[in-house]
Design a protein around this motif. Sequence first.
Motif, PDB file in Angstrom:
ATOM      1  N   PHE A 124       0.813  -1.218   0.000  1.00 36.09           N
ATOM      2  CA  PHE A 124       0.000   0.000   0.000  1.00 36.09           C
ATOM      3  C   PHE A 124       0.844   1.264   0.000  1.00 36.09           C
ATOM      4  N   HIS A 149      -2.921  -3.673  -5.702  1.00 41.26           N
ATOM      5  CA  HIS A 149      -3.418  -3.318  -4.374  1.00 41.26           C
ATOM      6  C   HIS A 149      -4.681  -4.103  -4.028  1.00 41.26           C
ATOM      7  N   ILE A 192       3.582   1.494  -1.808  1.00 42.20           N
ATOM      8  CA  ILE A 192       4.293   1.498  -3.091  1.00 42.20           C
ATOM      9  C   ILE A 192       3.275   1.799  -4.175  1.00 42.20           C
ATOM     10  N   ARG A 193       3.396   2.967  -4.755  1.00 43.12           N
ATOM     11  CA  ARG A 193       2.452   3.370  -5.802  1.00 43.12           C
ATOM     12  C   ARG A 193       3.224   3.886  -7.000  1.00 43.12           C
ATOM     13  N   THR A 194       3.023   3.236  -8.113  1.00 40.48           N
ATOM     14  CA  THR A 194       3.623   3.740  -9.346  1.00 40.48           C
ATOM     15  C   THR A 194       2.583   4.584 -10.061  1.00 40.48           C
ATOM     16  N   HIS A 195       3.038   5.563 -10.752  1.00 46.00           N
ATOM     17  CA  HIS A 195       2.158   6.462 -11.504  1.00 46.00           C
ATOM     18  C   HIS A 195       1.159   7.178 -10.591  1.00 46.00           C
ATOM     19  N   GLY A 246      -0.853   6.410  -8.073  1.00 44.73           N
ATOM     20  CA  GLY A 246      -2.097   5.909  -7.495  1.00 44.73           C
ATOM     21  C   GLY A 246      -2.053   4.416  -7.226  1.00 44.73           C
ATOM     22  N   PHE A 247      -3.217   3.889  -6.911  1.00 46.79           N
ATOM     23  CA  PHE A 247      -3.339   2.469  -6.646  1.00 46.79           C
ATOM     24  C   PHE A 247      -3.548   1.724  -7.960  1.00 46.79           C
ATOM     25  N   SER A 248      -3.214   0.436  -7.956  1.00 50.37           N
ATOM     26  CA  SER A 248      -3.371  -0.384  -9.155  1.00 50.37           C
ATOM     27  C   SER A 248      -4.031  -1.708  -8.775  1.00 50.37           C
TER      28      SER A 248
END
Length: 127
Positions: A57, A69, A59-62, A64-66
């Motif tokens: 939670f 998550h 670690i967010r790339t770009h 936001g959430f993906s």
Amino acid sequence: MQPLLSASPLVQIHAFAALAALGLGAWQLSRPKYGLSHRVRGWLWVGLMAVVALSAFGIRTHGGFSWIHLLAIFVLVQLPVAVLHMRRGRVRAHRNAMVGLFVGALVIAGAFTLLPGRIMHQLVFGG
């Protein structure tokens, strides 16, 4: 190891916990399924998986959430469910839940970390 050692501490914790859970899980699945040692390894594995899921939670790339998550939420729900199965004597349901978590959350999701542009891709394949 440089790509991983250059990453944030949270990514390092996440990756090392996942690698430890992968190794311990493989060992656990290959060993007899009874006794104190199985229980101790199992609780250690559950703890490692909780660290992997919770650290995801942060670690967010770009920005936001993906979808990953959603997998973390699933893991956090399924871990206590799997333990509860065993406590209630539902051995087959326990085994299926644990094997499903191992394969789905570690093996399959872990394979996605080997895609180009990811830290584990750099670690394994260089560059």
